[in-house]
Design an enzyme around this catalytic site. Structure first.
Site, PDB file in Angstrom:
ATOM      1  N   LYS A   1       3.834  23.053 -19.801  1.00  0.00           N
ATOM      2  CA  LYS A   1       3.482  22.466 -20.439  1.00  0.00           C
ATOM      3  C   LYS A   1       3.100  21.402 -20.195  1.00  0.00           C
ATOM      4  O   LYS A   1       4.349  20.930 -19.549  1.00  0.00           O
ATOM      5  CB  LYS A   1       3.058  23.142 -22.352  1.00  0.00           C
ATOM      6  CG  LYS A   1       2.030  22.307 -22.668  1.00  0.00           C
ATOM      7  CD  LYS A   1       0.927  23.387 -23.083  1.00  0.00           C
ATOM      8  CE  LYS A   1      -0.348  23.004 -23.379  1.00  0.00           C
ATOM      9  NZ  LYS A   1      -1.094  24.382 -24.139  1.00  0.00           N
TER      10      LYS A   1
HETATM   11  P1  NAD Z   1     -10.355  18.649 -27.334  1.00  0.00           P
HETATM   12  O1  NAD Z   1      -9.604  17.584 -26.651  1.00  0.00           O
HETATM   13  O2  NAD Z   1     -11.510  18.687 -25.661  1.00  0.00           O
HETATM   14  O3  NAD Z   1     -10.706  18.981 -28.184  1.00  0.00           O
HETATM   15  C1  NAD Z   1      -9.698  18.729 -29.548  1.00  0.00           C
HETATM   16  C2  NAD Z   1     -11.028  18.333 -30.894  1.00  0.00           C
HETATM   17  O4  NAD Z   1      -9.863  18.421 -31.679  1.00  0.00           O
HETATM   18  C3  NAD Z   1     -11.796  16.958 -30.956  1.00  0.00           C
HETATM   19  O5  NAD Z   1     -12.916  16.894 -31.269  1.00  0.00           O
HETATM   20  C4  NAD Z   1     -11.242  15.928 -31.790  1.00  0.00           C
HETATM   21  O6  NAD Z   1     -11.220  14.945 -32.286  1.00  0.00           O
HETATM   22  C5  NAD Z   1     -10.670  17.264 -32.199  1.00  0.00           C
HETATM   23  N1  NAD Z   1      -9.375  16.500 -33.395  1.00  0.00           N
HETATM   24  C6  NAD Z   1      -8.254  16.609 -33.842  1.00  0.00           C
HETATM   25  N2  NAD Z   1      -7.494  16.589 -34.674  1.00  0.00           N
HETATM   26  C7  NAD Z   1      -7.880  16.704 -35.667  1.00  0.00           C
HETATM   27  C8  NAD Z   1      -8.050  16.454 -37.032  1.00  0.00           C
HETATM   28  N3  NAD Z   1      -6.691  16.289 -37.302  1.00  0.00           N
HETATM   29  N4  NAD Z   1      -9.186  17.289 -37.829  1.00  0.00           N
HETATM   30  C9  NAD Z   1     -10.273  17.577 -36.863  1.00  0.00           C
HETATM   31  N5  NAD Z   1     -10.244  18.017 -35.473  1.00  0.00           N
HETATM   32  C10 NAD Z   1      -9.373  16.907 -35.373  1.00  0.00           C
HETATM   33  O7  NAD Z   1      -8.885  19.610 -27.070  1.00  0.00           O
HETATM   34  P2  NAD Z   1      -9.319  21.295 -26.613  1.00  0.00           P
HETATM   35  O8  NAD Z   1      -8.985  21.665 -24.890  1.00  0.00           O
HETATM   36  O9  NAD Z   1     -10.187  22.184 -26.399  1.00  0.00           O
HETATM   37  O10 NAD Z   1      -8.175  22.337 -27.333  1.00  0.00           O
HETATM   38  C11 NAD Z   1      -7.963  22.296 -28.974  1.00  0.00           C
HETATM   39  C12 NAD Z   1      -6.899  23.130 -29.231  1.00  0.00           C
HETATM   40  O11 NAD Z   1      -6.784  24.195 -28.716  1.00  0.00           O
HETATM   41  C13 NAD Z   1      -5.230  23.020 -29.057  1.00  0.00           C
HETATM   42  O12 NAD Z   1      -4.428  22.963 -29.925  1.00  0.00           O
HETATM   43  C14 NAD Z   1      -4.825  23.808 -27.687  1.00  0.00           C
HETATM   44  O13 NAD Z   1      -4.108  23.253 -27.525  1.00  0.00           O
HETATM   45  C15 NAD Z   1      -5.665  24.684 -27.765  1.00  0.00           C
HETATM   46  N6  NAD Z   1      -5.683  25.536 -26.585  1.00  0.00           N
HETATM   47  C16 NAD Z   1      -7.421  24.466 -25.362  1.00  0.00           C
HETATM   48  C17 NAD Z   1      -7.629  25.417 -24.656  1.00  0.00           C
HETATM   49  C18 NAD Z   1      -8.516  24.789 -23.359  1.00  0.00           C
HETATM   50  O14 NAD Z   1      -8.723  25.277 -22.940  1.00  0.00           O
HETATM   51  N7  NAD Z   1      -8.810  23.792 -23.448  1.00  0.00           N
HETATM   52  C19 NAD Z   1      -7.141  26.508 -23.986  1.00  0.00           C
HETATM   53  C20 NAD Z   1      -6.070  27.872 -25.421  1.00  0.00           C
HETATM   54  C21 NAD Z   1      -5.967  26.841 -26.474  1.00  0.00           C
END
Ligand code: NAD
Length: 435
Positions: A125
């Site tokens: 990461k």
């Molecule tokens: P992103 O940046 O696209 O979106 C994050 C979202 O969470 C945004 O809408 C933001 O406004 C919101 N957010 C942040 N803090 C918040 C809170 N306290 N309450 C409500 N909403 C909140 O990120 P993403 O890629 O969608 O990742 C989200 C999660 O999924 C993370 O934990 C990431 O590690 C995990 N993840 C992502 C992927 C991927 O392919 N992008 C894969 C596996 C896991």
């Protein structure tokens, strides 16, 4: 170069405020999970001991010329937790609350996730402590390119392959691919996944994590005997994972009654019009003020009435402070580490079934794996093929984890750890220890 030094140091990054200190330390949380599962399944002590440490931790300082002519130095990390089963794999996060312990935990969960779905990868990461919402596109590009140059000593298609995570997207991946390619002197699409299609990205990657969330929920519905089309869903986080998951549930006839982003939440028991909300978001920073739904404060959002709750924002949002008030019967972890161990125990006691992150959100890394395979072979597949192979892998992994949890009479997180640790333990034993 005409640069002025900033008069003030970079803003001090506040510690996590989402939970109490111990609950908010993801590395401590992750190590507790490892110890508990390792002990329960009698994992080889040397394999367990090795998984308690990250193989390689790189801290870099990233100087960036800001638009106002000053230079800011950001702190960044790239951590390779384990590479016993193949090159390291994991996303890059831009966020003010990034910390060494957070990136360590996320790299460990990547090791576990790749082992649970049986991809030939280890875990990694990366992250930079920054607030991308306050940076221009040019500043973000310069920061990304310098960070890539700094970590290029350890990344590469055979070594460690980054991908998107919170606040990073296709465009950021394109800058990484370009910078790395410039450094080595030839185009190297396989150094990063989640790229635009035009430079070696894969069809279906953007939606893959959300699609995987849907597949595991559908499997759970079949096993637990509930009708997904009659269920209601609440999704925390409306970024890549949350918005795609929500849309895919709606496409399959399930009502999404709540969604939120960092600004606030929306609720409509009749079902939200996601299409209209996506249109609204094109011209607004947050969905919080969308006028055609009830507004819900962020600290009450997870307690909305629903059948299925999908935390898809950040880690440690379900804590011992709110776990008892969660009304959902099923929690599907779209985010990494959204449920603290203390909260997990409360949910378990209350009969809530949790599908853990290392299984529920593995769709993203699975299609990243497909992207990497396509890049290495320079031969690209159709979206139909990709989604079919994704479904096969996720359904297979779900089945293994579900059956393990039934056989061992443990919850699904423990079941997933047992499936993953068994593979990691075998790999460590077969390889042996050098020297
Ligand atoms: P992103 O940046 O696209 O979106 C994050 C979202 O969470 C945004 O809408 C933001 O406004 C919101 N957010 C942040 N803090 C918040 C809170 N306290 N309450 C409500 N909403 C909140 O990120 P993403 O890629 O969608 O990742 C989200 C999660 O999924 C993370 O934990 C990431 O590690 C995990 N993840 C992502 C992927 C991927 O392919 N992008 C894969 C596996 C896991």
């Amino acid at each position: 170069m005409d640069t002025k030094l900033p008069s003030k140091p970079n803003p001090v990054v506040k510690p996590l405020e989402r939970a109490e200190a111990h609950e908010a330390n993801p590395w401590q949380q992750a190590m507790e999970q490892l110890d508990r599962a390792g002990k329960a399944m009698k994992l080889e002590p040397f394999a367990l001991e090795r998984l308690r440490h990250c193989k390689r931790i790189l801290t870099v300082s990233v100087p960036v010329k800001m638009d106002d002519g000053t230079v800011k130095v950001f702190e960044g990390y790239r951590i390779q937790h384990n590479m016993d089963r193949g090159p390291a794999k994991g996303g890059i996060r831009y966020h003010p609350s990034v910390s060494l312990d957070e990136v360590k935990a996320l790299s460990f969960w990547m090791t576990m996730k790749c082992a649970v779905v049986n991809l030939p990868y280890g875990g990694a990461k990366g992250g930079i402590i920054c607030d991308p919402k306050k940076m221009s596109r040019g500043e973000l590009e310069r920061m990304t390119r310098r960070y890539t140059a700094e970590i290029s000593i350890i990344i590469g298609p055979d070594k460690d392959i980054p991908a998107p995570d919170v606040n990073t997207n296709e465009e950021v991946m394109a800058w990484i691919m370009d910078t790395y390619s410039m450094t080595i002197g030839y185009s190297c699409p396989g150094v990063v996944t989640g790229k635009p299609i035009e430079i070696g990205g894969s069809l279906g990657r953007k939606e893959a994590t959300g699609r995987g969330v849907f597949y595991v929920t559908r499997e759970l519905a079949t096993r637990e005997g509930f009708d997904l089309r009659k269920a209601t869903v609440v999704v925390q986080g409306f970024g890549n994972v949350g918005s795609n998951a929500a849309n895919i549930f709606v496409e399959h006839g399930t009502k999404v009654v709540g969604i939120s982003d960092v600004g606030g939440g929306l609720y409509d028991p009749k079902g939200l019009d996601l299409h209209d909300i996506m249109e609204y978001r094109k011209t607004h920073d947050s969905i919080a003020d969308y006028p055609k739904a009830e507004h819900i404060a962020i600290d009450k959002f997870l307690e909305l009435p629903c059948d299925i709750l999908i935390p898809a924002a950040m880690e440690s949002t379900i804590t011992k402070a709110n776990a008892d008030r969660i009304k959902a019967k099923y929690v599907i972890e779209g985010a990494n580490g959204p449920t603290t161990n203390e909260a997990d125990a409360i949910l378990h006691k209350n009969g809530v079934i949790v599908v853990p992150d290392i299984l529920a959100n593995a769709g993203g890394v699975t299609v990243s794996y497909f992207e990497w395979v396509q890049d290495m072979q320079a031969y690209f597949w159709s979206e139909k093929d990709i989604n079919a192979r994704l479904q096969e892998i996720i359904v297979g992994a779900f089945t293994e984890v579900y059956e393990m949890s039934k056989k061992e009479k443990v919850d699904m997180r423990m079941g997933a750890f047992m499936v993953g640790l068994r593979r990691l333990g075998k790999a460590a034993t077969i390889r042996g220890m050098y020297p």
